[in-house]
Each structure stands twice: as structure tokens, then as C-alpha cells.
Design a protein around this motif. Structure first.
Motif, PDB file in Angstrom:
ATOM      1  N   SER A  37       0.082   0.925  -8.611  1.00 34.88           N
ATOM      2  CA  SER A  37      -0.050  -0.447  -8.115  1.00 34.88           C
ATOM      3  C   SER A  37      -0.542  -1.318  -9.253  1.00 34.88           C
ATOM      4  CB  SER A  37      -1.036  -0.502  -6.948  1.00 34.88           C
ATOM      5  OG  SER A  37      -0.577   0.259  -5.858  1.00 34.88           O
ATOM      6  N   ALA A 206      -3.122  -1.408  -2.961  1.00 34.56           N
ATOM      7  CA  ALA A 206      -3.334  -0.695  -4.214  1.00 34.56           C
ATOM      8  C   ALA A 206      -4.025   0.641  -3.991  1.00 34.56           C
ATOM      9  CB  ALA A 206      -4.134  -1.565  -5.176  1.00 34.56           C
ATOM     10  N   ILE A 212      -4.147   2.572 -10.086  1.00 42.33           N
ATOM     11  CA  ILE A 212      -4.237   1.117 -10.018  1.00 42.33           C
ATOM     12  C   ILE A 212      -4.374   0.579 -11.435  1.00 42.33           C
ATOM     13  CG2 ILE A 212      -5.552  -0.869  -9.193  1.00 42.33           C
ATOM     14  CD1 ILE A 212      -6.540   0.841  -6.886  1.00 42.33           C
TER      15      ILE A 212
END
Length: 659
Positions: A37, A206, A212
Motif C-alpha cells: 500500500s 493500508a 506500507i
């Protein structure tokens, strides 16, 4: 080795030559099996980075390496291949093509694979079943909910079996339930060994992935690994990508044409009317030419060539030759044709028969107390047809064929037919063998009456020459009827006769043929019909303008679709073909409609006029039909070139951002 590597990626936008940096040196690497993400606030450069990774943005600094190969963003063809074979897109706004069904929206990506048509369909149905839409395959996107649309977008992204899925705010427009379903699907894609990169501003989204990456102000300010990438499958098979076939573009164009059928039908009707007008006038020209030929051939044998003496010795047109026939009365001896020349005519190749004849420039008829003077009397031969004889029959021995007008003058308008079978007195002047005037006088029986354009006063050959011999007049012919062996040889024989010369290299004879008369008349008719067709053709220019406007409107309406197709890997030429093929289809159907209108109008006109002229005055030929299709396709293709070029030149990023 990482599957995807970004090295020192920099990107700036320029306003009035002033640079505004968006990405300020991005270094990242990604592996398959990851669900990454890219988190950040709006304006932080997430979408720009996504466009660079996806091969849509070409104007940046730095290096992108995919599976060990450096991706050269300056080479458009390489980027097209990359998007087609490696990348699948999922968008926040779904970006489905509205005029295609759910199934067709998935198939549009599968068209760029080497699977067979049936295999593509089966894979599309399988993917839609996996995302829970097996019962929605024939619906259009406007009949789906937001969650359903996003699942269609996911199925399309997976269709070509790409190694990387890029999801731009994939849950931004979804409720909580659909969000969880979509995130679960994306997680499953990563478990299958693909790289999933989701661009989002939601921390909740996320947290659902394996990693992330936080992006702020054009820089990476955080890279957190939540869990290990999913292990790659042991046995993986990838679909082989290929450029979009032309047939696929035509299918898509046809579907869009049908989706907007009623609007397009007006364009087709306008184009069809222009084509119909051209077909009608050319068909009318064909009919008039045919009618004239039929009428003339009914009056005279088309194989006959009428031969006269050429008094000038020079090349003469048929009009000049016919004008020279006034010498028959002024100097009849100059118009006689020698026996030697007649024999030369008989010896010509492609000549079937030669008939000599006499043309008398003036004569007088008497019946009871009435007299009538005529200007031309000839011997009857096979060059004349019997269609001009309205009452009675052709002249036999001791008989004469009169015109209807002569019969009226010798009797009355009501009793003119009664003269048939009666004896009239014939008187005319001729010359003897020494060129001195001789008066010819005899009683002859009226065999019949002729009328119309080919009406003539005639004696049969035996009668004419007996009268001349009985009165010691010369029996030399002043015209000859030559018959070609077939129609194809008429002009050849005529040219040979025109080129016959004496010892002084002077031309001896001249010819008049039905074909030449037809040729002259047909030239005028063809010219008139061509002018009318050209005037009607102006409407085709209007039709072309209508198509141009329609195509420009279509480009504006389908801007986002263009961006979608380019993101899927279609080339500029595929986009051009998409619009030119739709325009060609408009032209093709316009031609069909024009032919339907033409045949209906042709049948109506011919039916209405047939009882007057006993002939189909409008005749549409195979050439007219071919012309209709050729001109329609050419006009529609040319009309689409500029709009199609404009569509192909659109920047995919700008096109995707269009409303």
C-alpha cells in the motif's frame, strides 16, 4: 532479485516554465507475492508514481526495472507491450466501458492474448464467477452497484494474467462491506504470487496489506513491512500477450454503433440519401441510354453500315457525310459507287453481306386527283426493320411503302388506311448511262404505311432496278448497305471502309452506323447524368461533414474509454482503427440503406412509367452497387481520419482523468 525496482525517480510539472517537483528521488523495490500500500495525503505524488510504475507517464527522470529488464519509457511500443503483458489496473472510479456488457468489459483485455475465442470467453466467465458476478454477465455497467462495478474492474485487471496489479484507491467509492470484499480479493491476488500495489490515503486499507510505503511531499518517509510476502506458487503459467487484432477493433466498433443506434441511424440516413441520389441519376442515365439504343435498334439493324460516296476525298464525320448527300440532287453522278468499289466491300474481312441500293432525292406521287411530293425514296434492304411499318407489310415486287403522312395527303386523315392495296402513280427524275436526265414513271401498288422516326418511302430492290432499266436509266448504286458478321466487328468494318482509298490516296467512301449515332446520343446522356450525379454528390460532402462531426463527438464522449484501452495496452494504431472502423461501418450500412431506397424508388418509377414507354427507364447495374459501397466506405474512412488521429494522440493519463 526484486521483481520491480525504482531508482531515483524524479518528476516535475511545469507552469509557465516554472518547475513544481512532485517526486523528489524515489527508490523502491517490490517482489511478487507482496500487497504493498502506497499511503499518503492527496497531492503527495501517489498517482504520479502509480502512472510511472504502470507505464503511462513517460516524462520523468530515473530508472524502472521490471524482472531484471530496464523499462525504456522513451519507447512507446515497449510501454504498450509492458502494459499489455505485465500490468493490470483497478481504478477508484471503476473505469468500465459503458457501451460494453460486463462480459465484454473483461473480454476487451483478453482480446490481447493468444487464447482462442472460446477460451477467452470461458476465462472471462470463470473470472466473473470468482468475483461473484456470474449472474450479471449480460448487463451494462449502468445497471450495476458500485461494489459490482469494482469487481468487474478486478476481473478485467486479472483477465490477461498480469504479474502486477495496480489499484488506485480501489475502495474509495465503496461502503464498508464492499471494501472488505475488495480487499479480500486483492489479498487473494497477492497470495497467487502477483505483485499488488494499492495507492490509498486510508490507513485501514493500508493495514490490510503486507507492506506500507508512506509518501509525503514527493519523498518516501516510511516503509513498513507488516508481514512477509506470500510464497510464490511452484508451477506458474502465464498467458501470452499479443497486439490487438483488427477484428477485435471492428467488433468493439460494431457494439458501440449498435449501442448508439438511433443517433447513428440519422447519420446513416443522411449519408444514404446522398448515395441514393447518385445511384438514381446514374441508373437513370443507364436506362435512358438503354432506351435510346432499344429504340434505334428497333428501327435499324445494328450490324448494318450505310456506305456513301465521299465527294471530298478527305476524312469526314458522319454529320458532314450526311450533309454532302445534297449532291444527290445537284450532281447525282458524283455520288455513284463503282462496281469495283462494291466488290472491294464484298472482299473485306468480317463482312457478312453487301446490298446495293438507290436513293432518290425527290419524287412525286399521284392518286386519283391528289398529288404529293416527297424528298427521299430508297430501296428497301435488311438494314431497315419492319417495326416502323404500322399497317400493311414491306414492299414486294411492283409495290411501294408510303409514310402515314403521305397517305393522309393523298386521301384524308380519316381514310388514309384505305390506300393500302391501291395503285398510285410514281414519278421521279434520274439520269441515263451518259449522265443525261431521264424521267421515270410507273404505277405501283401500296404495300403498307410506315410511321415514326424511321418512317420512309421505299421500293424493293427488284422494283427499283426494273423501273430504271425499263426507262434506260443507269442502275448504278449511290449507296450500299454493308452488314458486319457480328456486332463487335461493326466499328472495325466501318473504319476499314472509311480508310479505303483510290490511286491518288484519296478517301473513296464514308460510313454511317447505328452504333455511331448511339455513341453520340449516349455521350450526351452520359454527360447529363454525370452532371446530375455530381450535383447529387454534393450531398455526399455534407454526409462526410456529418460523419466528421459525429466522430469528433464520439472522441469527446469516449475520452475516458481511450485512456482505459491505452492503459490495457492498446497501441495508438488500435485507437485509430477503433474510430475509423466505426466510421467505415457507418458507411457500409449507409450503402445498404441507400441500395434499399434505390431499389424501392427504381421499382416504383419503372412501374409507373412502363405503360407509357414499355421500358424500365431506371436500370441499376452491378457497377452502380459496387460504386455505392466503395464511395460510402471511402468517404466514411476519409471523414474519420482526423478524429481518429486526434483520439490516438490523446495522453492516456489525461484521457483517464476526463469526466
Amino acid at each position: 532479485m526484486a521483481f520491480l525496482t525504482l531508482k531515483n525517480i524524479k518528476k516535475s510539472y511545469y507552469v509557465d516554465k516554472e518547475a513544481f517537483p512532485v517526486l523528489k528521488g524515489i527508490d523502491l523495490s517490490f517482489d511478487r507475492g507482496e500487497f504493498v500500500s502506497i499511503l499518503g495525503e492527496s497531492g503527495g505524488g501517489k498517482s504520479t508514481l502509480m502512472n510511472i510504475i504502470g507505464g503511462l507517464d513517460r516524462q520523468f527522470e530515473g530508472q524502472v526495472t521490471v524482472d531484471g529488464q530496464v523499462l525504456d519509457h522513451s519507447k512507446e511500443r515497449q510501454l504498450d507491450d509492458y502494459r499489455r503483458s505485465t500490468v493490470g489496473y483497478i481504478y477508484q472510479s471503476y473505469n468500465l466501458i459503458s457501451h460494453l456488457t460486463v462480459l465484454d468489459n473483461v473480454l476487451v483485455a483478453l482480446d490481447m492474448t493468444t487464447l482462442s475465442r472460446e477460451s477467452r470467453r470461458q476465462r472471462a466467465l470463470q473470472l466473473l464467477d470468482q468475483v461473484g458476478l456470474s449472474d450479471q454477465v449480460n448487463k451494462h455497467p449502468n445497471h450495476l452497484s458500485g461494489g459490482q462495478k469494482q469487481r468487474v474492474a478486478i476481473a478485467r485487471a486479472l483477465a490477461s494474467d498480469p504479474q502486477m496489479i495496480i489499484a488506485d484507491e480501489p475502495t474509495g467509492a465503496l461502503d464498508a462491506e464492499n471494501t472488505q470484499e475488495v480487499l479480500s480479493i486483492l489479498d487473494g491476488i497477492a497470495r497467487d504470487g502477483k505483485l499488488v500495489i494499492a495507492v490509498t490515503h486510508s490507513q485501514e486499507v493500508a493495514n490490510h496489506g503486507t507492506r506500507i510505503v508512506h509518501l509525503a511531499d514527493g519523498k518516501i518517509d516510511g516503509d513498513v513491512k507488516l508481514k512477509d510476502p506470500y510464497p510464490l506458487p511452484q508451477d506458474t503459467t502465464n498467458l501470452q500477450a499479443r497486439p490487438l487484432p483488427a477484428t477485435a477493433a471492428y467488433r468493439t466498433s460494431f457494439k458501440h454503433l449498435m449501442y448508439n443506434f438511433w443517433r447513428n441511424s440519422l447519420i446513416m440516413l443522411g449519408t444514404a440519401i446522398g448515395i441514393f441520389a447518385v445511384i438514381l441519376f446514374t441508373g437513370l442515365g443507364n436506362g435512358v441510354n438503354g432506351y435510346i439504343q432499344d429504340q434505334i435498334n428497333s428501327m435499324a439493324n445494328p450490324r448494318a453500315i450505310t456506305v456513301f460516296r465521299n465527294p471530298s476525298g478527305k476524312k469526314m464525320s458522319q454529320e458532314q457525310l450526311q450533309a454532302s448527300l445534297q449532291n444527290l440532287s445537284a450532281d447525282p453522278e458524283s455520288m455513284f459507287i463503282s462496281d469495283h468499289d462494291i466488290q472491294r466491300l464484298r472482299n473485306l474481312s468480317d463482312v457478312d453481306r453487301v446490298e446495293t441500293g438507290v436513293m432518290v432525292p425527290g419524287f412525286r406521287l399521284s392518286y386519283r386527283n391528289m398529288q404529293q411530293s416527297g424528298t427521299t425514296m430508297t430501296t428497301w434492304n435488311h438494314s431497315v426493320t419492319t417495326s416502323s411499318i404500322k399497317q400493311g407489310h414491306r414492299p414486294g415486287n411492283g409495290e411501294i411503302l408510303l409514310t402515314k403522312q403521305q397517305a393522309i395527303q393523298l386521301t384524308s386523315a380519316k381514310k388514309y388506311k384505305s390506300i393500302i392495296g391501291k395503285v398510285v402513280h410514281l414519278n421521279f427524275n434520274w439520269i441515263d448511262k451518259n449522265g443525261k436526265p431521264v424521267q421515270i414513271s410507273s404505277d405501283v401498288k401500296v404495300s403498307g404505311l410506315s410511321d415514326g422516326a424511321s418512317a420512309s418511302t421505299s421500293l424493293n430492290h427488284a422494283t427499283m432496278f426494273k423501273l430504271l432499266r425499263d426507262n434506260d436509266a443507269t442502275t448504278r448504286a449511290n449507296y450500299v448497305a454493308v452488314f458486319a458478321s457480328n456486332l463487335n466487328n461493326v466499328q472495325t468494318v466501318s473504319n476499314k471502309i472509311d480508310n479505303m482509298r483510290d490511286n491518288n490516296n484519296r478517301r473513296i467512301l464514308g460510313t454511317v452506323t447505328v452504333g455511331s449515332v448511339l455513341k453520340t446520343l449516349n455521350t450526351y446522356v452520359h454527360l447529363a447524368s454525370t452532371i446530375l450525379a455530381a450535383i447529387a454528390g454534393i450531398s455526399l460532402l455534407v454526409s462526410a461533414l456529418m460523419i466528421i462531426v459525429t466522430m469528433y463527438m464520439s472522441v469527446s464522449e469516449r475520452t475516458k474509454e481511450i485512456g482505459i484501452l491505452r492503459a490495457l495496452g492498446e497501441r495508438k494504431k488500435d485507437i485509430r482503427r477503433l474510430f475509423t472502423s466505426e466510421s467505415i461501418l457507418i458507411g457500409f450500412f449507409s450503402a445498404i440503406l441507400a441500395l434499399v431506397i434505390s431499389f424501392v424508388v427504381t421499382f416504383s418509377l419503372n412501374h409507373a412509367l412502363y405503360h407509357l414507354i414499355k421500358y424500365n427507364i431506371v436500370q441499376i447495374t452491378a457497377g452502380n452497387i459496387i460504386f455505392a459501397f466503395v464511395i460510402a466506405i471511402i468517404i466514411s474512412f476519409i471523414a474519420a481520419l482526423l478524429p481518429a488521429r486526434r483520439a490516438a494522440k490523446l495522453n492516456p493519463i489525461d484521457a483517464l482523468a476526463a469526466d
